[in-house]
Design a protein around this motif. Structure first.
Motif, PDB file in Angstrom:
ATOM      1  N   UNK A  65     -26.096 -14.186   7.111  1.00 10.33           N
ATOM      2  CA  UNK A  65     -25.117 -14.191   6.016  1.00 10.33           C
ATOM      3  C   UNK A  65     -24.447 -15.558   5.878  1.00 10.33           C
ATOM      4  N   UNK A  66     -24.092 -16.159   6.996  1.00  8.12           N
ATOM      5  CA  UNK A  66     -23.493 -17.497   6.962  1.00  8.12           C
ATOM      6  C   UNK A  66     -24.489 -18.522   6.422  1.00  8.12           C
ATOM      7  N   UNK A  67     -25.728 -18.458   6.902  1.00  4.97           N
ATOM      8  CA  UNK A  67     -26.777 -19.363   6.417  1.00  4.97           C
ATOM      9  C   UNK A  67     -26.939 -19.232   4.912  1.00  4.97           C
ATOM     10  N   UNK A  86     -19.122 -19.575  15.972  1.00  6.92           N
ATOM     11  CA  UNK A  86     -19.234 -19.879  17.399  1.00  6.92           C
ATOM     12  C   UNK A  86     -20.542 -20.609  17.710  1.00  6.92           C
ATOM     13  N   UNK A  87     -21.663 -20.182  17.096  1.00  5.07           N
ATOM     14  CA  UNK A  87     -22.958 -20.864  17.252  1.00  5.07           C
ATOM     15  C   UNK A  87     -23.239 -21.189  18.718  1.00  5.07           C
ATOM     16  N   UNK A  94     -30.294 -22.502  15.202  1.00  6.68           N
ATOM     17  CA  UNK A  94     -31.572 -22.620  14.472  1.00  6.68           C
ATOM     18  C   UNK A  94     -31.514 -21.836  13.163  1.00  6.68           C
ATOM     19  N   UNK A  95     -30.902 -20.655  13.192  1.00  5.23           N
ATOM     20  CA  UNK A  95     -30.770 -19.844  11.975  1.00  5.23           C
ATOM     21  C   UNK A  95     -29.896 -20.583  10.961  1.00  5.23           C
ATOM     22  N   UNK A 102     -28.081 -30.451   4.792  1.00  2.00           N
ATOM     23  CA  UNK A 102     -28.024 -31.016   6.144  1.00  2.00           C
ATOM     24  C   UNK A 102     -26.948 -30.270   6.916  1.00  2.00           C
ATOM     25  N   UNK A 103     -27.294 -29.752   8.086  1.00  2.00           N
ATOM     26  CA  UNK A 103     -26.361 -28.990   8.908  1.00  2.00           C
ATOM     27  C   UNK A 103     -25.943 -29.844  10.108  1.00  2.00           C
ATOM     28  N   UNK A 104     -24.638 -30.019  10.250  1.00  2.00           N
ATOM     29  CA  UNK A 104     -24.066 -30.852  11.309  1.00  2.00           C
ATOM     30  C   UNK A 104     -23.098 -29.993  12.125  1.00  2.00           C
TER      31      UNK A 104
END
Length: 173
Positions: A65-67, A86-87, A94-95, A102-104
């Motif tokens: 859902x966040x992705x 939290x990741x 990875x998800x 771009x994911x940072x």
């Protein structure tokens, strides 16, 4: 050609200061912001509120859902978005990295005693202080091939924000 959306994921265990840092980033960039906790199902909230750690199976729909929210921001032409999540494990990150753009990762990592003190000071949050140990057990540090930084969030909010902004500016996103 437009630059891809940059999604800043403020990550770390409960009570590390994700929301405070994320709100400051959102205000700085005047961008969209998603509080990861809002994407949890009620069942997940009830489970955590009862002191039961979430399983990977509990987390996968939440992470997707966040992705999807992040990808939606990119499709809407946002240049920056901010997310708290939290990741804790690489497989979770990875998800999130599947999102368009771009994911940072900005990993806030205060010393254990500071984190525990902050959690104990919170009132009305479903995540109880005794759950910190279970989160620390599964926490996997960012790897060299993951785009992000680890910030020792032991100071005040302004100092932490200054450190985050200095790192971001040095990256030239």
């Amino acid at each position: 050609m437009n630059k891809p959306t940059v999604h800043f994921v403020v990550m770390g265990v409960s009570g590390c200061g994700k929301t405070t840092a994320a709100v400051a980033l959102q205000q700085h960039y005047r961008c969209s912001y998603a509080e990861g906790d809002d994407f949890h199902s009620q069942a997940n909230r009830d489970k955590m509120g009862s002191g039961i750690p979430l399983t990977d199976e509990d987390r996968y729909p939440w992470l997707r859902n966040l992705r999807d929210w992040m990808s939606e921001q990119a499709r809407n032409g946002e240049t920056v978005s901010v997310v708290t999540c939290s990741a804790l494990k690489r497989q979770y990150r990875d998800i999130l990295r599947e999102a368009e753009g771009k994911v940072v990762f900005l990993h806030l990592a205060p010393p254990h005693d500071v984190n525990l003190e902050r959690m104990m000071a919170r009132k009305g949050h479903y995540m109880k202080a005794d759950m910190l140990a279970s989160q620390l057990e599964i926490l996997e540090d960012l790897q060299a091939d993951e785009n992000g930084v680890r910030i020792c969030n032991a100071g005040n909010a302004e100092d932490v924000q200054a450190e985050i902004m200095a790192w971001i500016e040095a990256q030239h996103f």
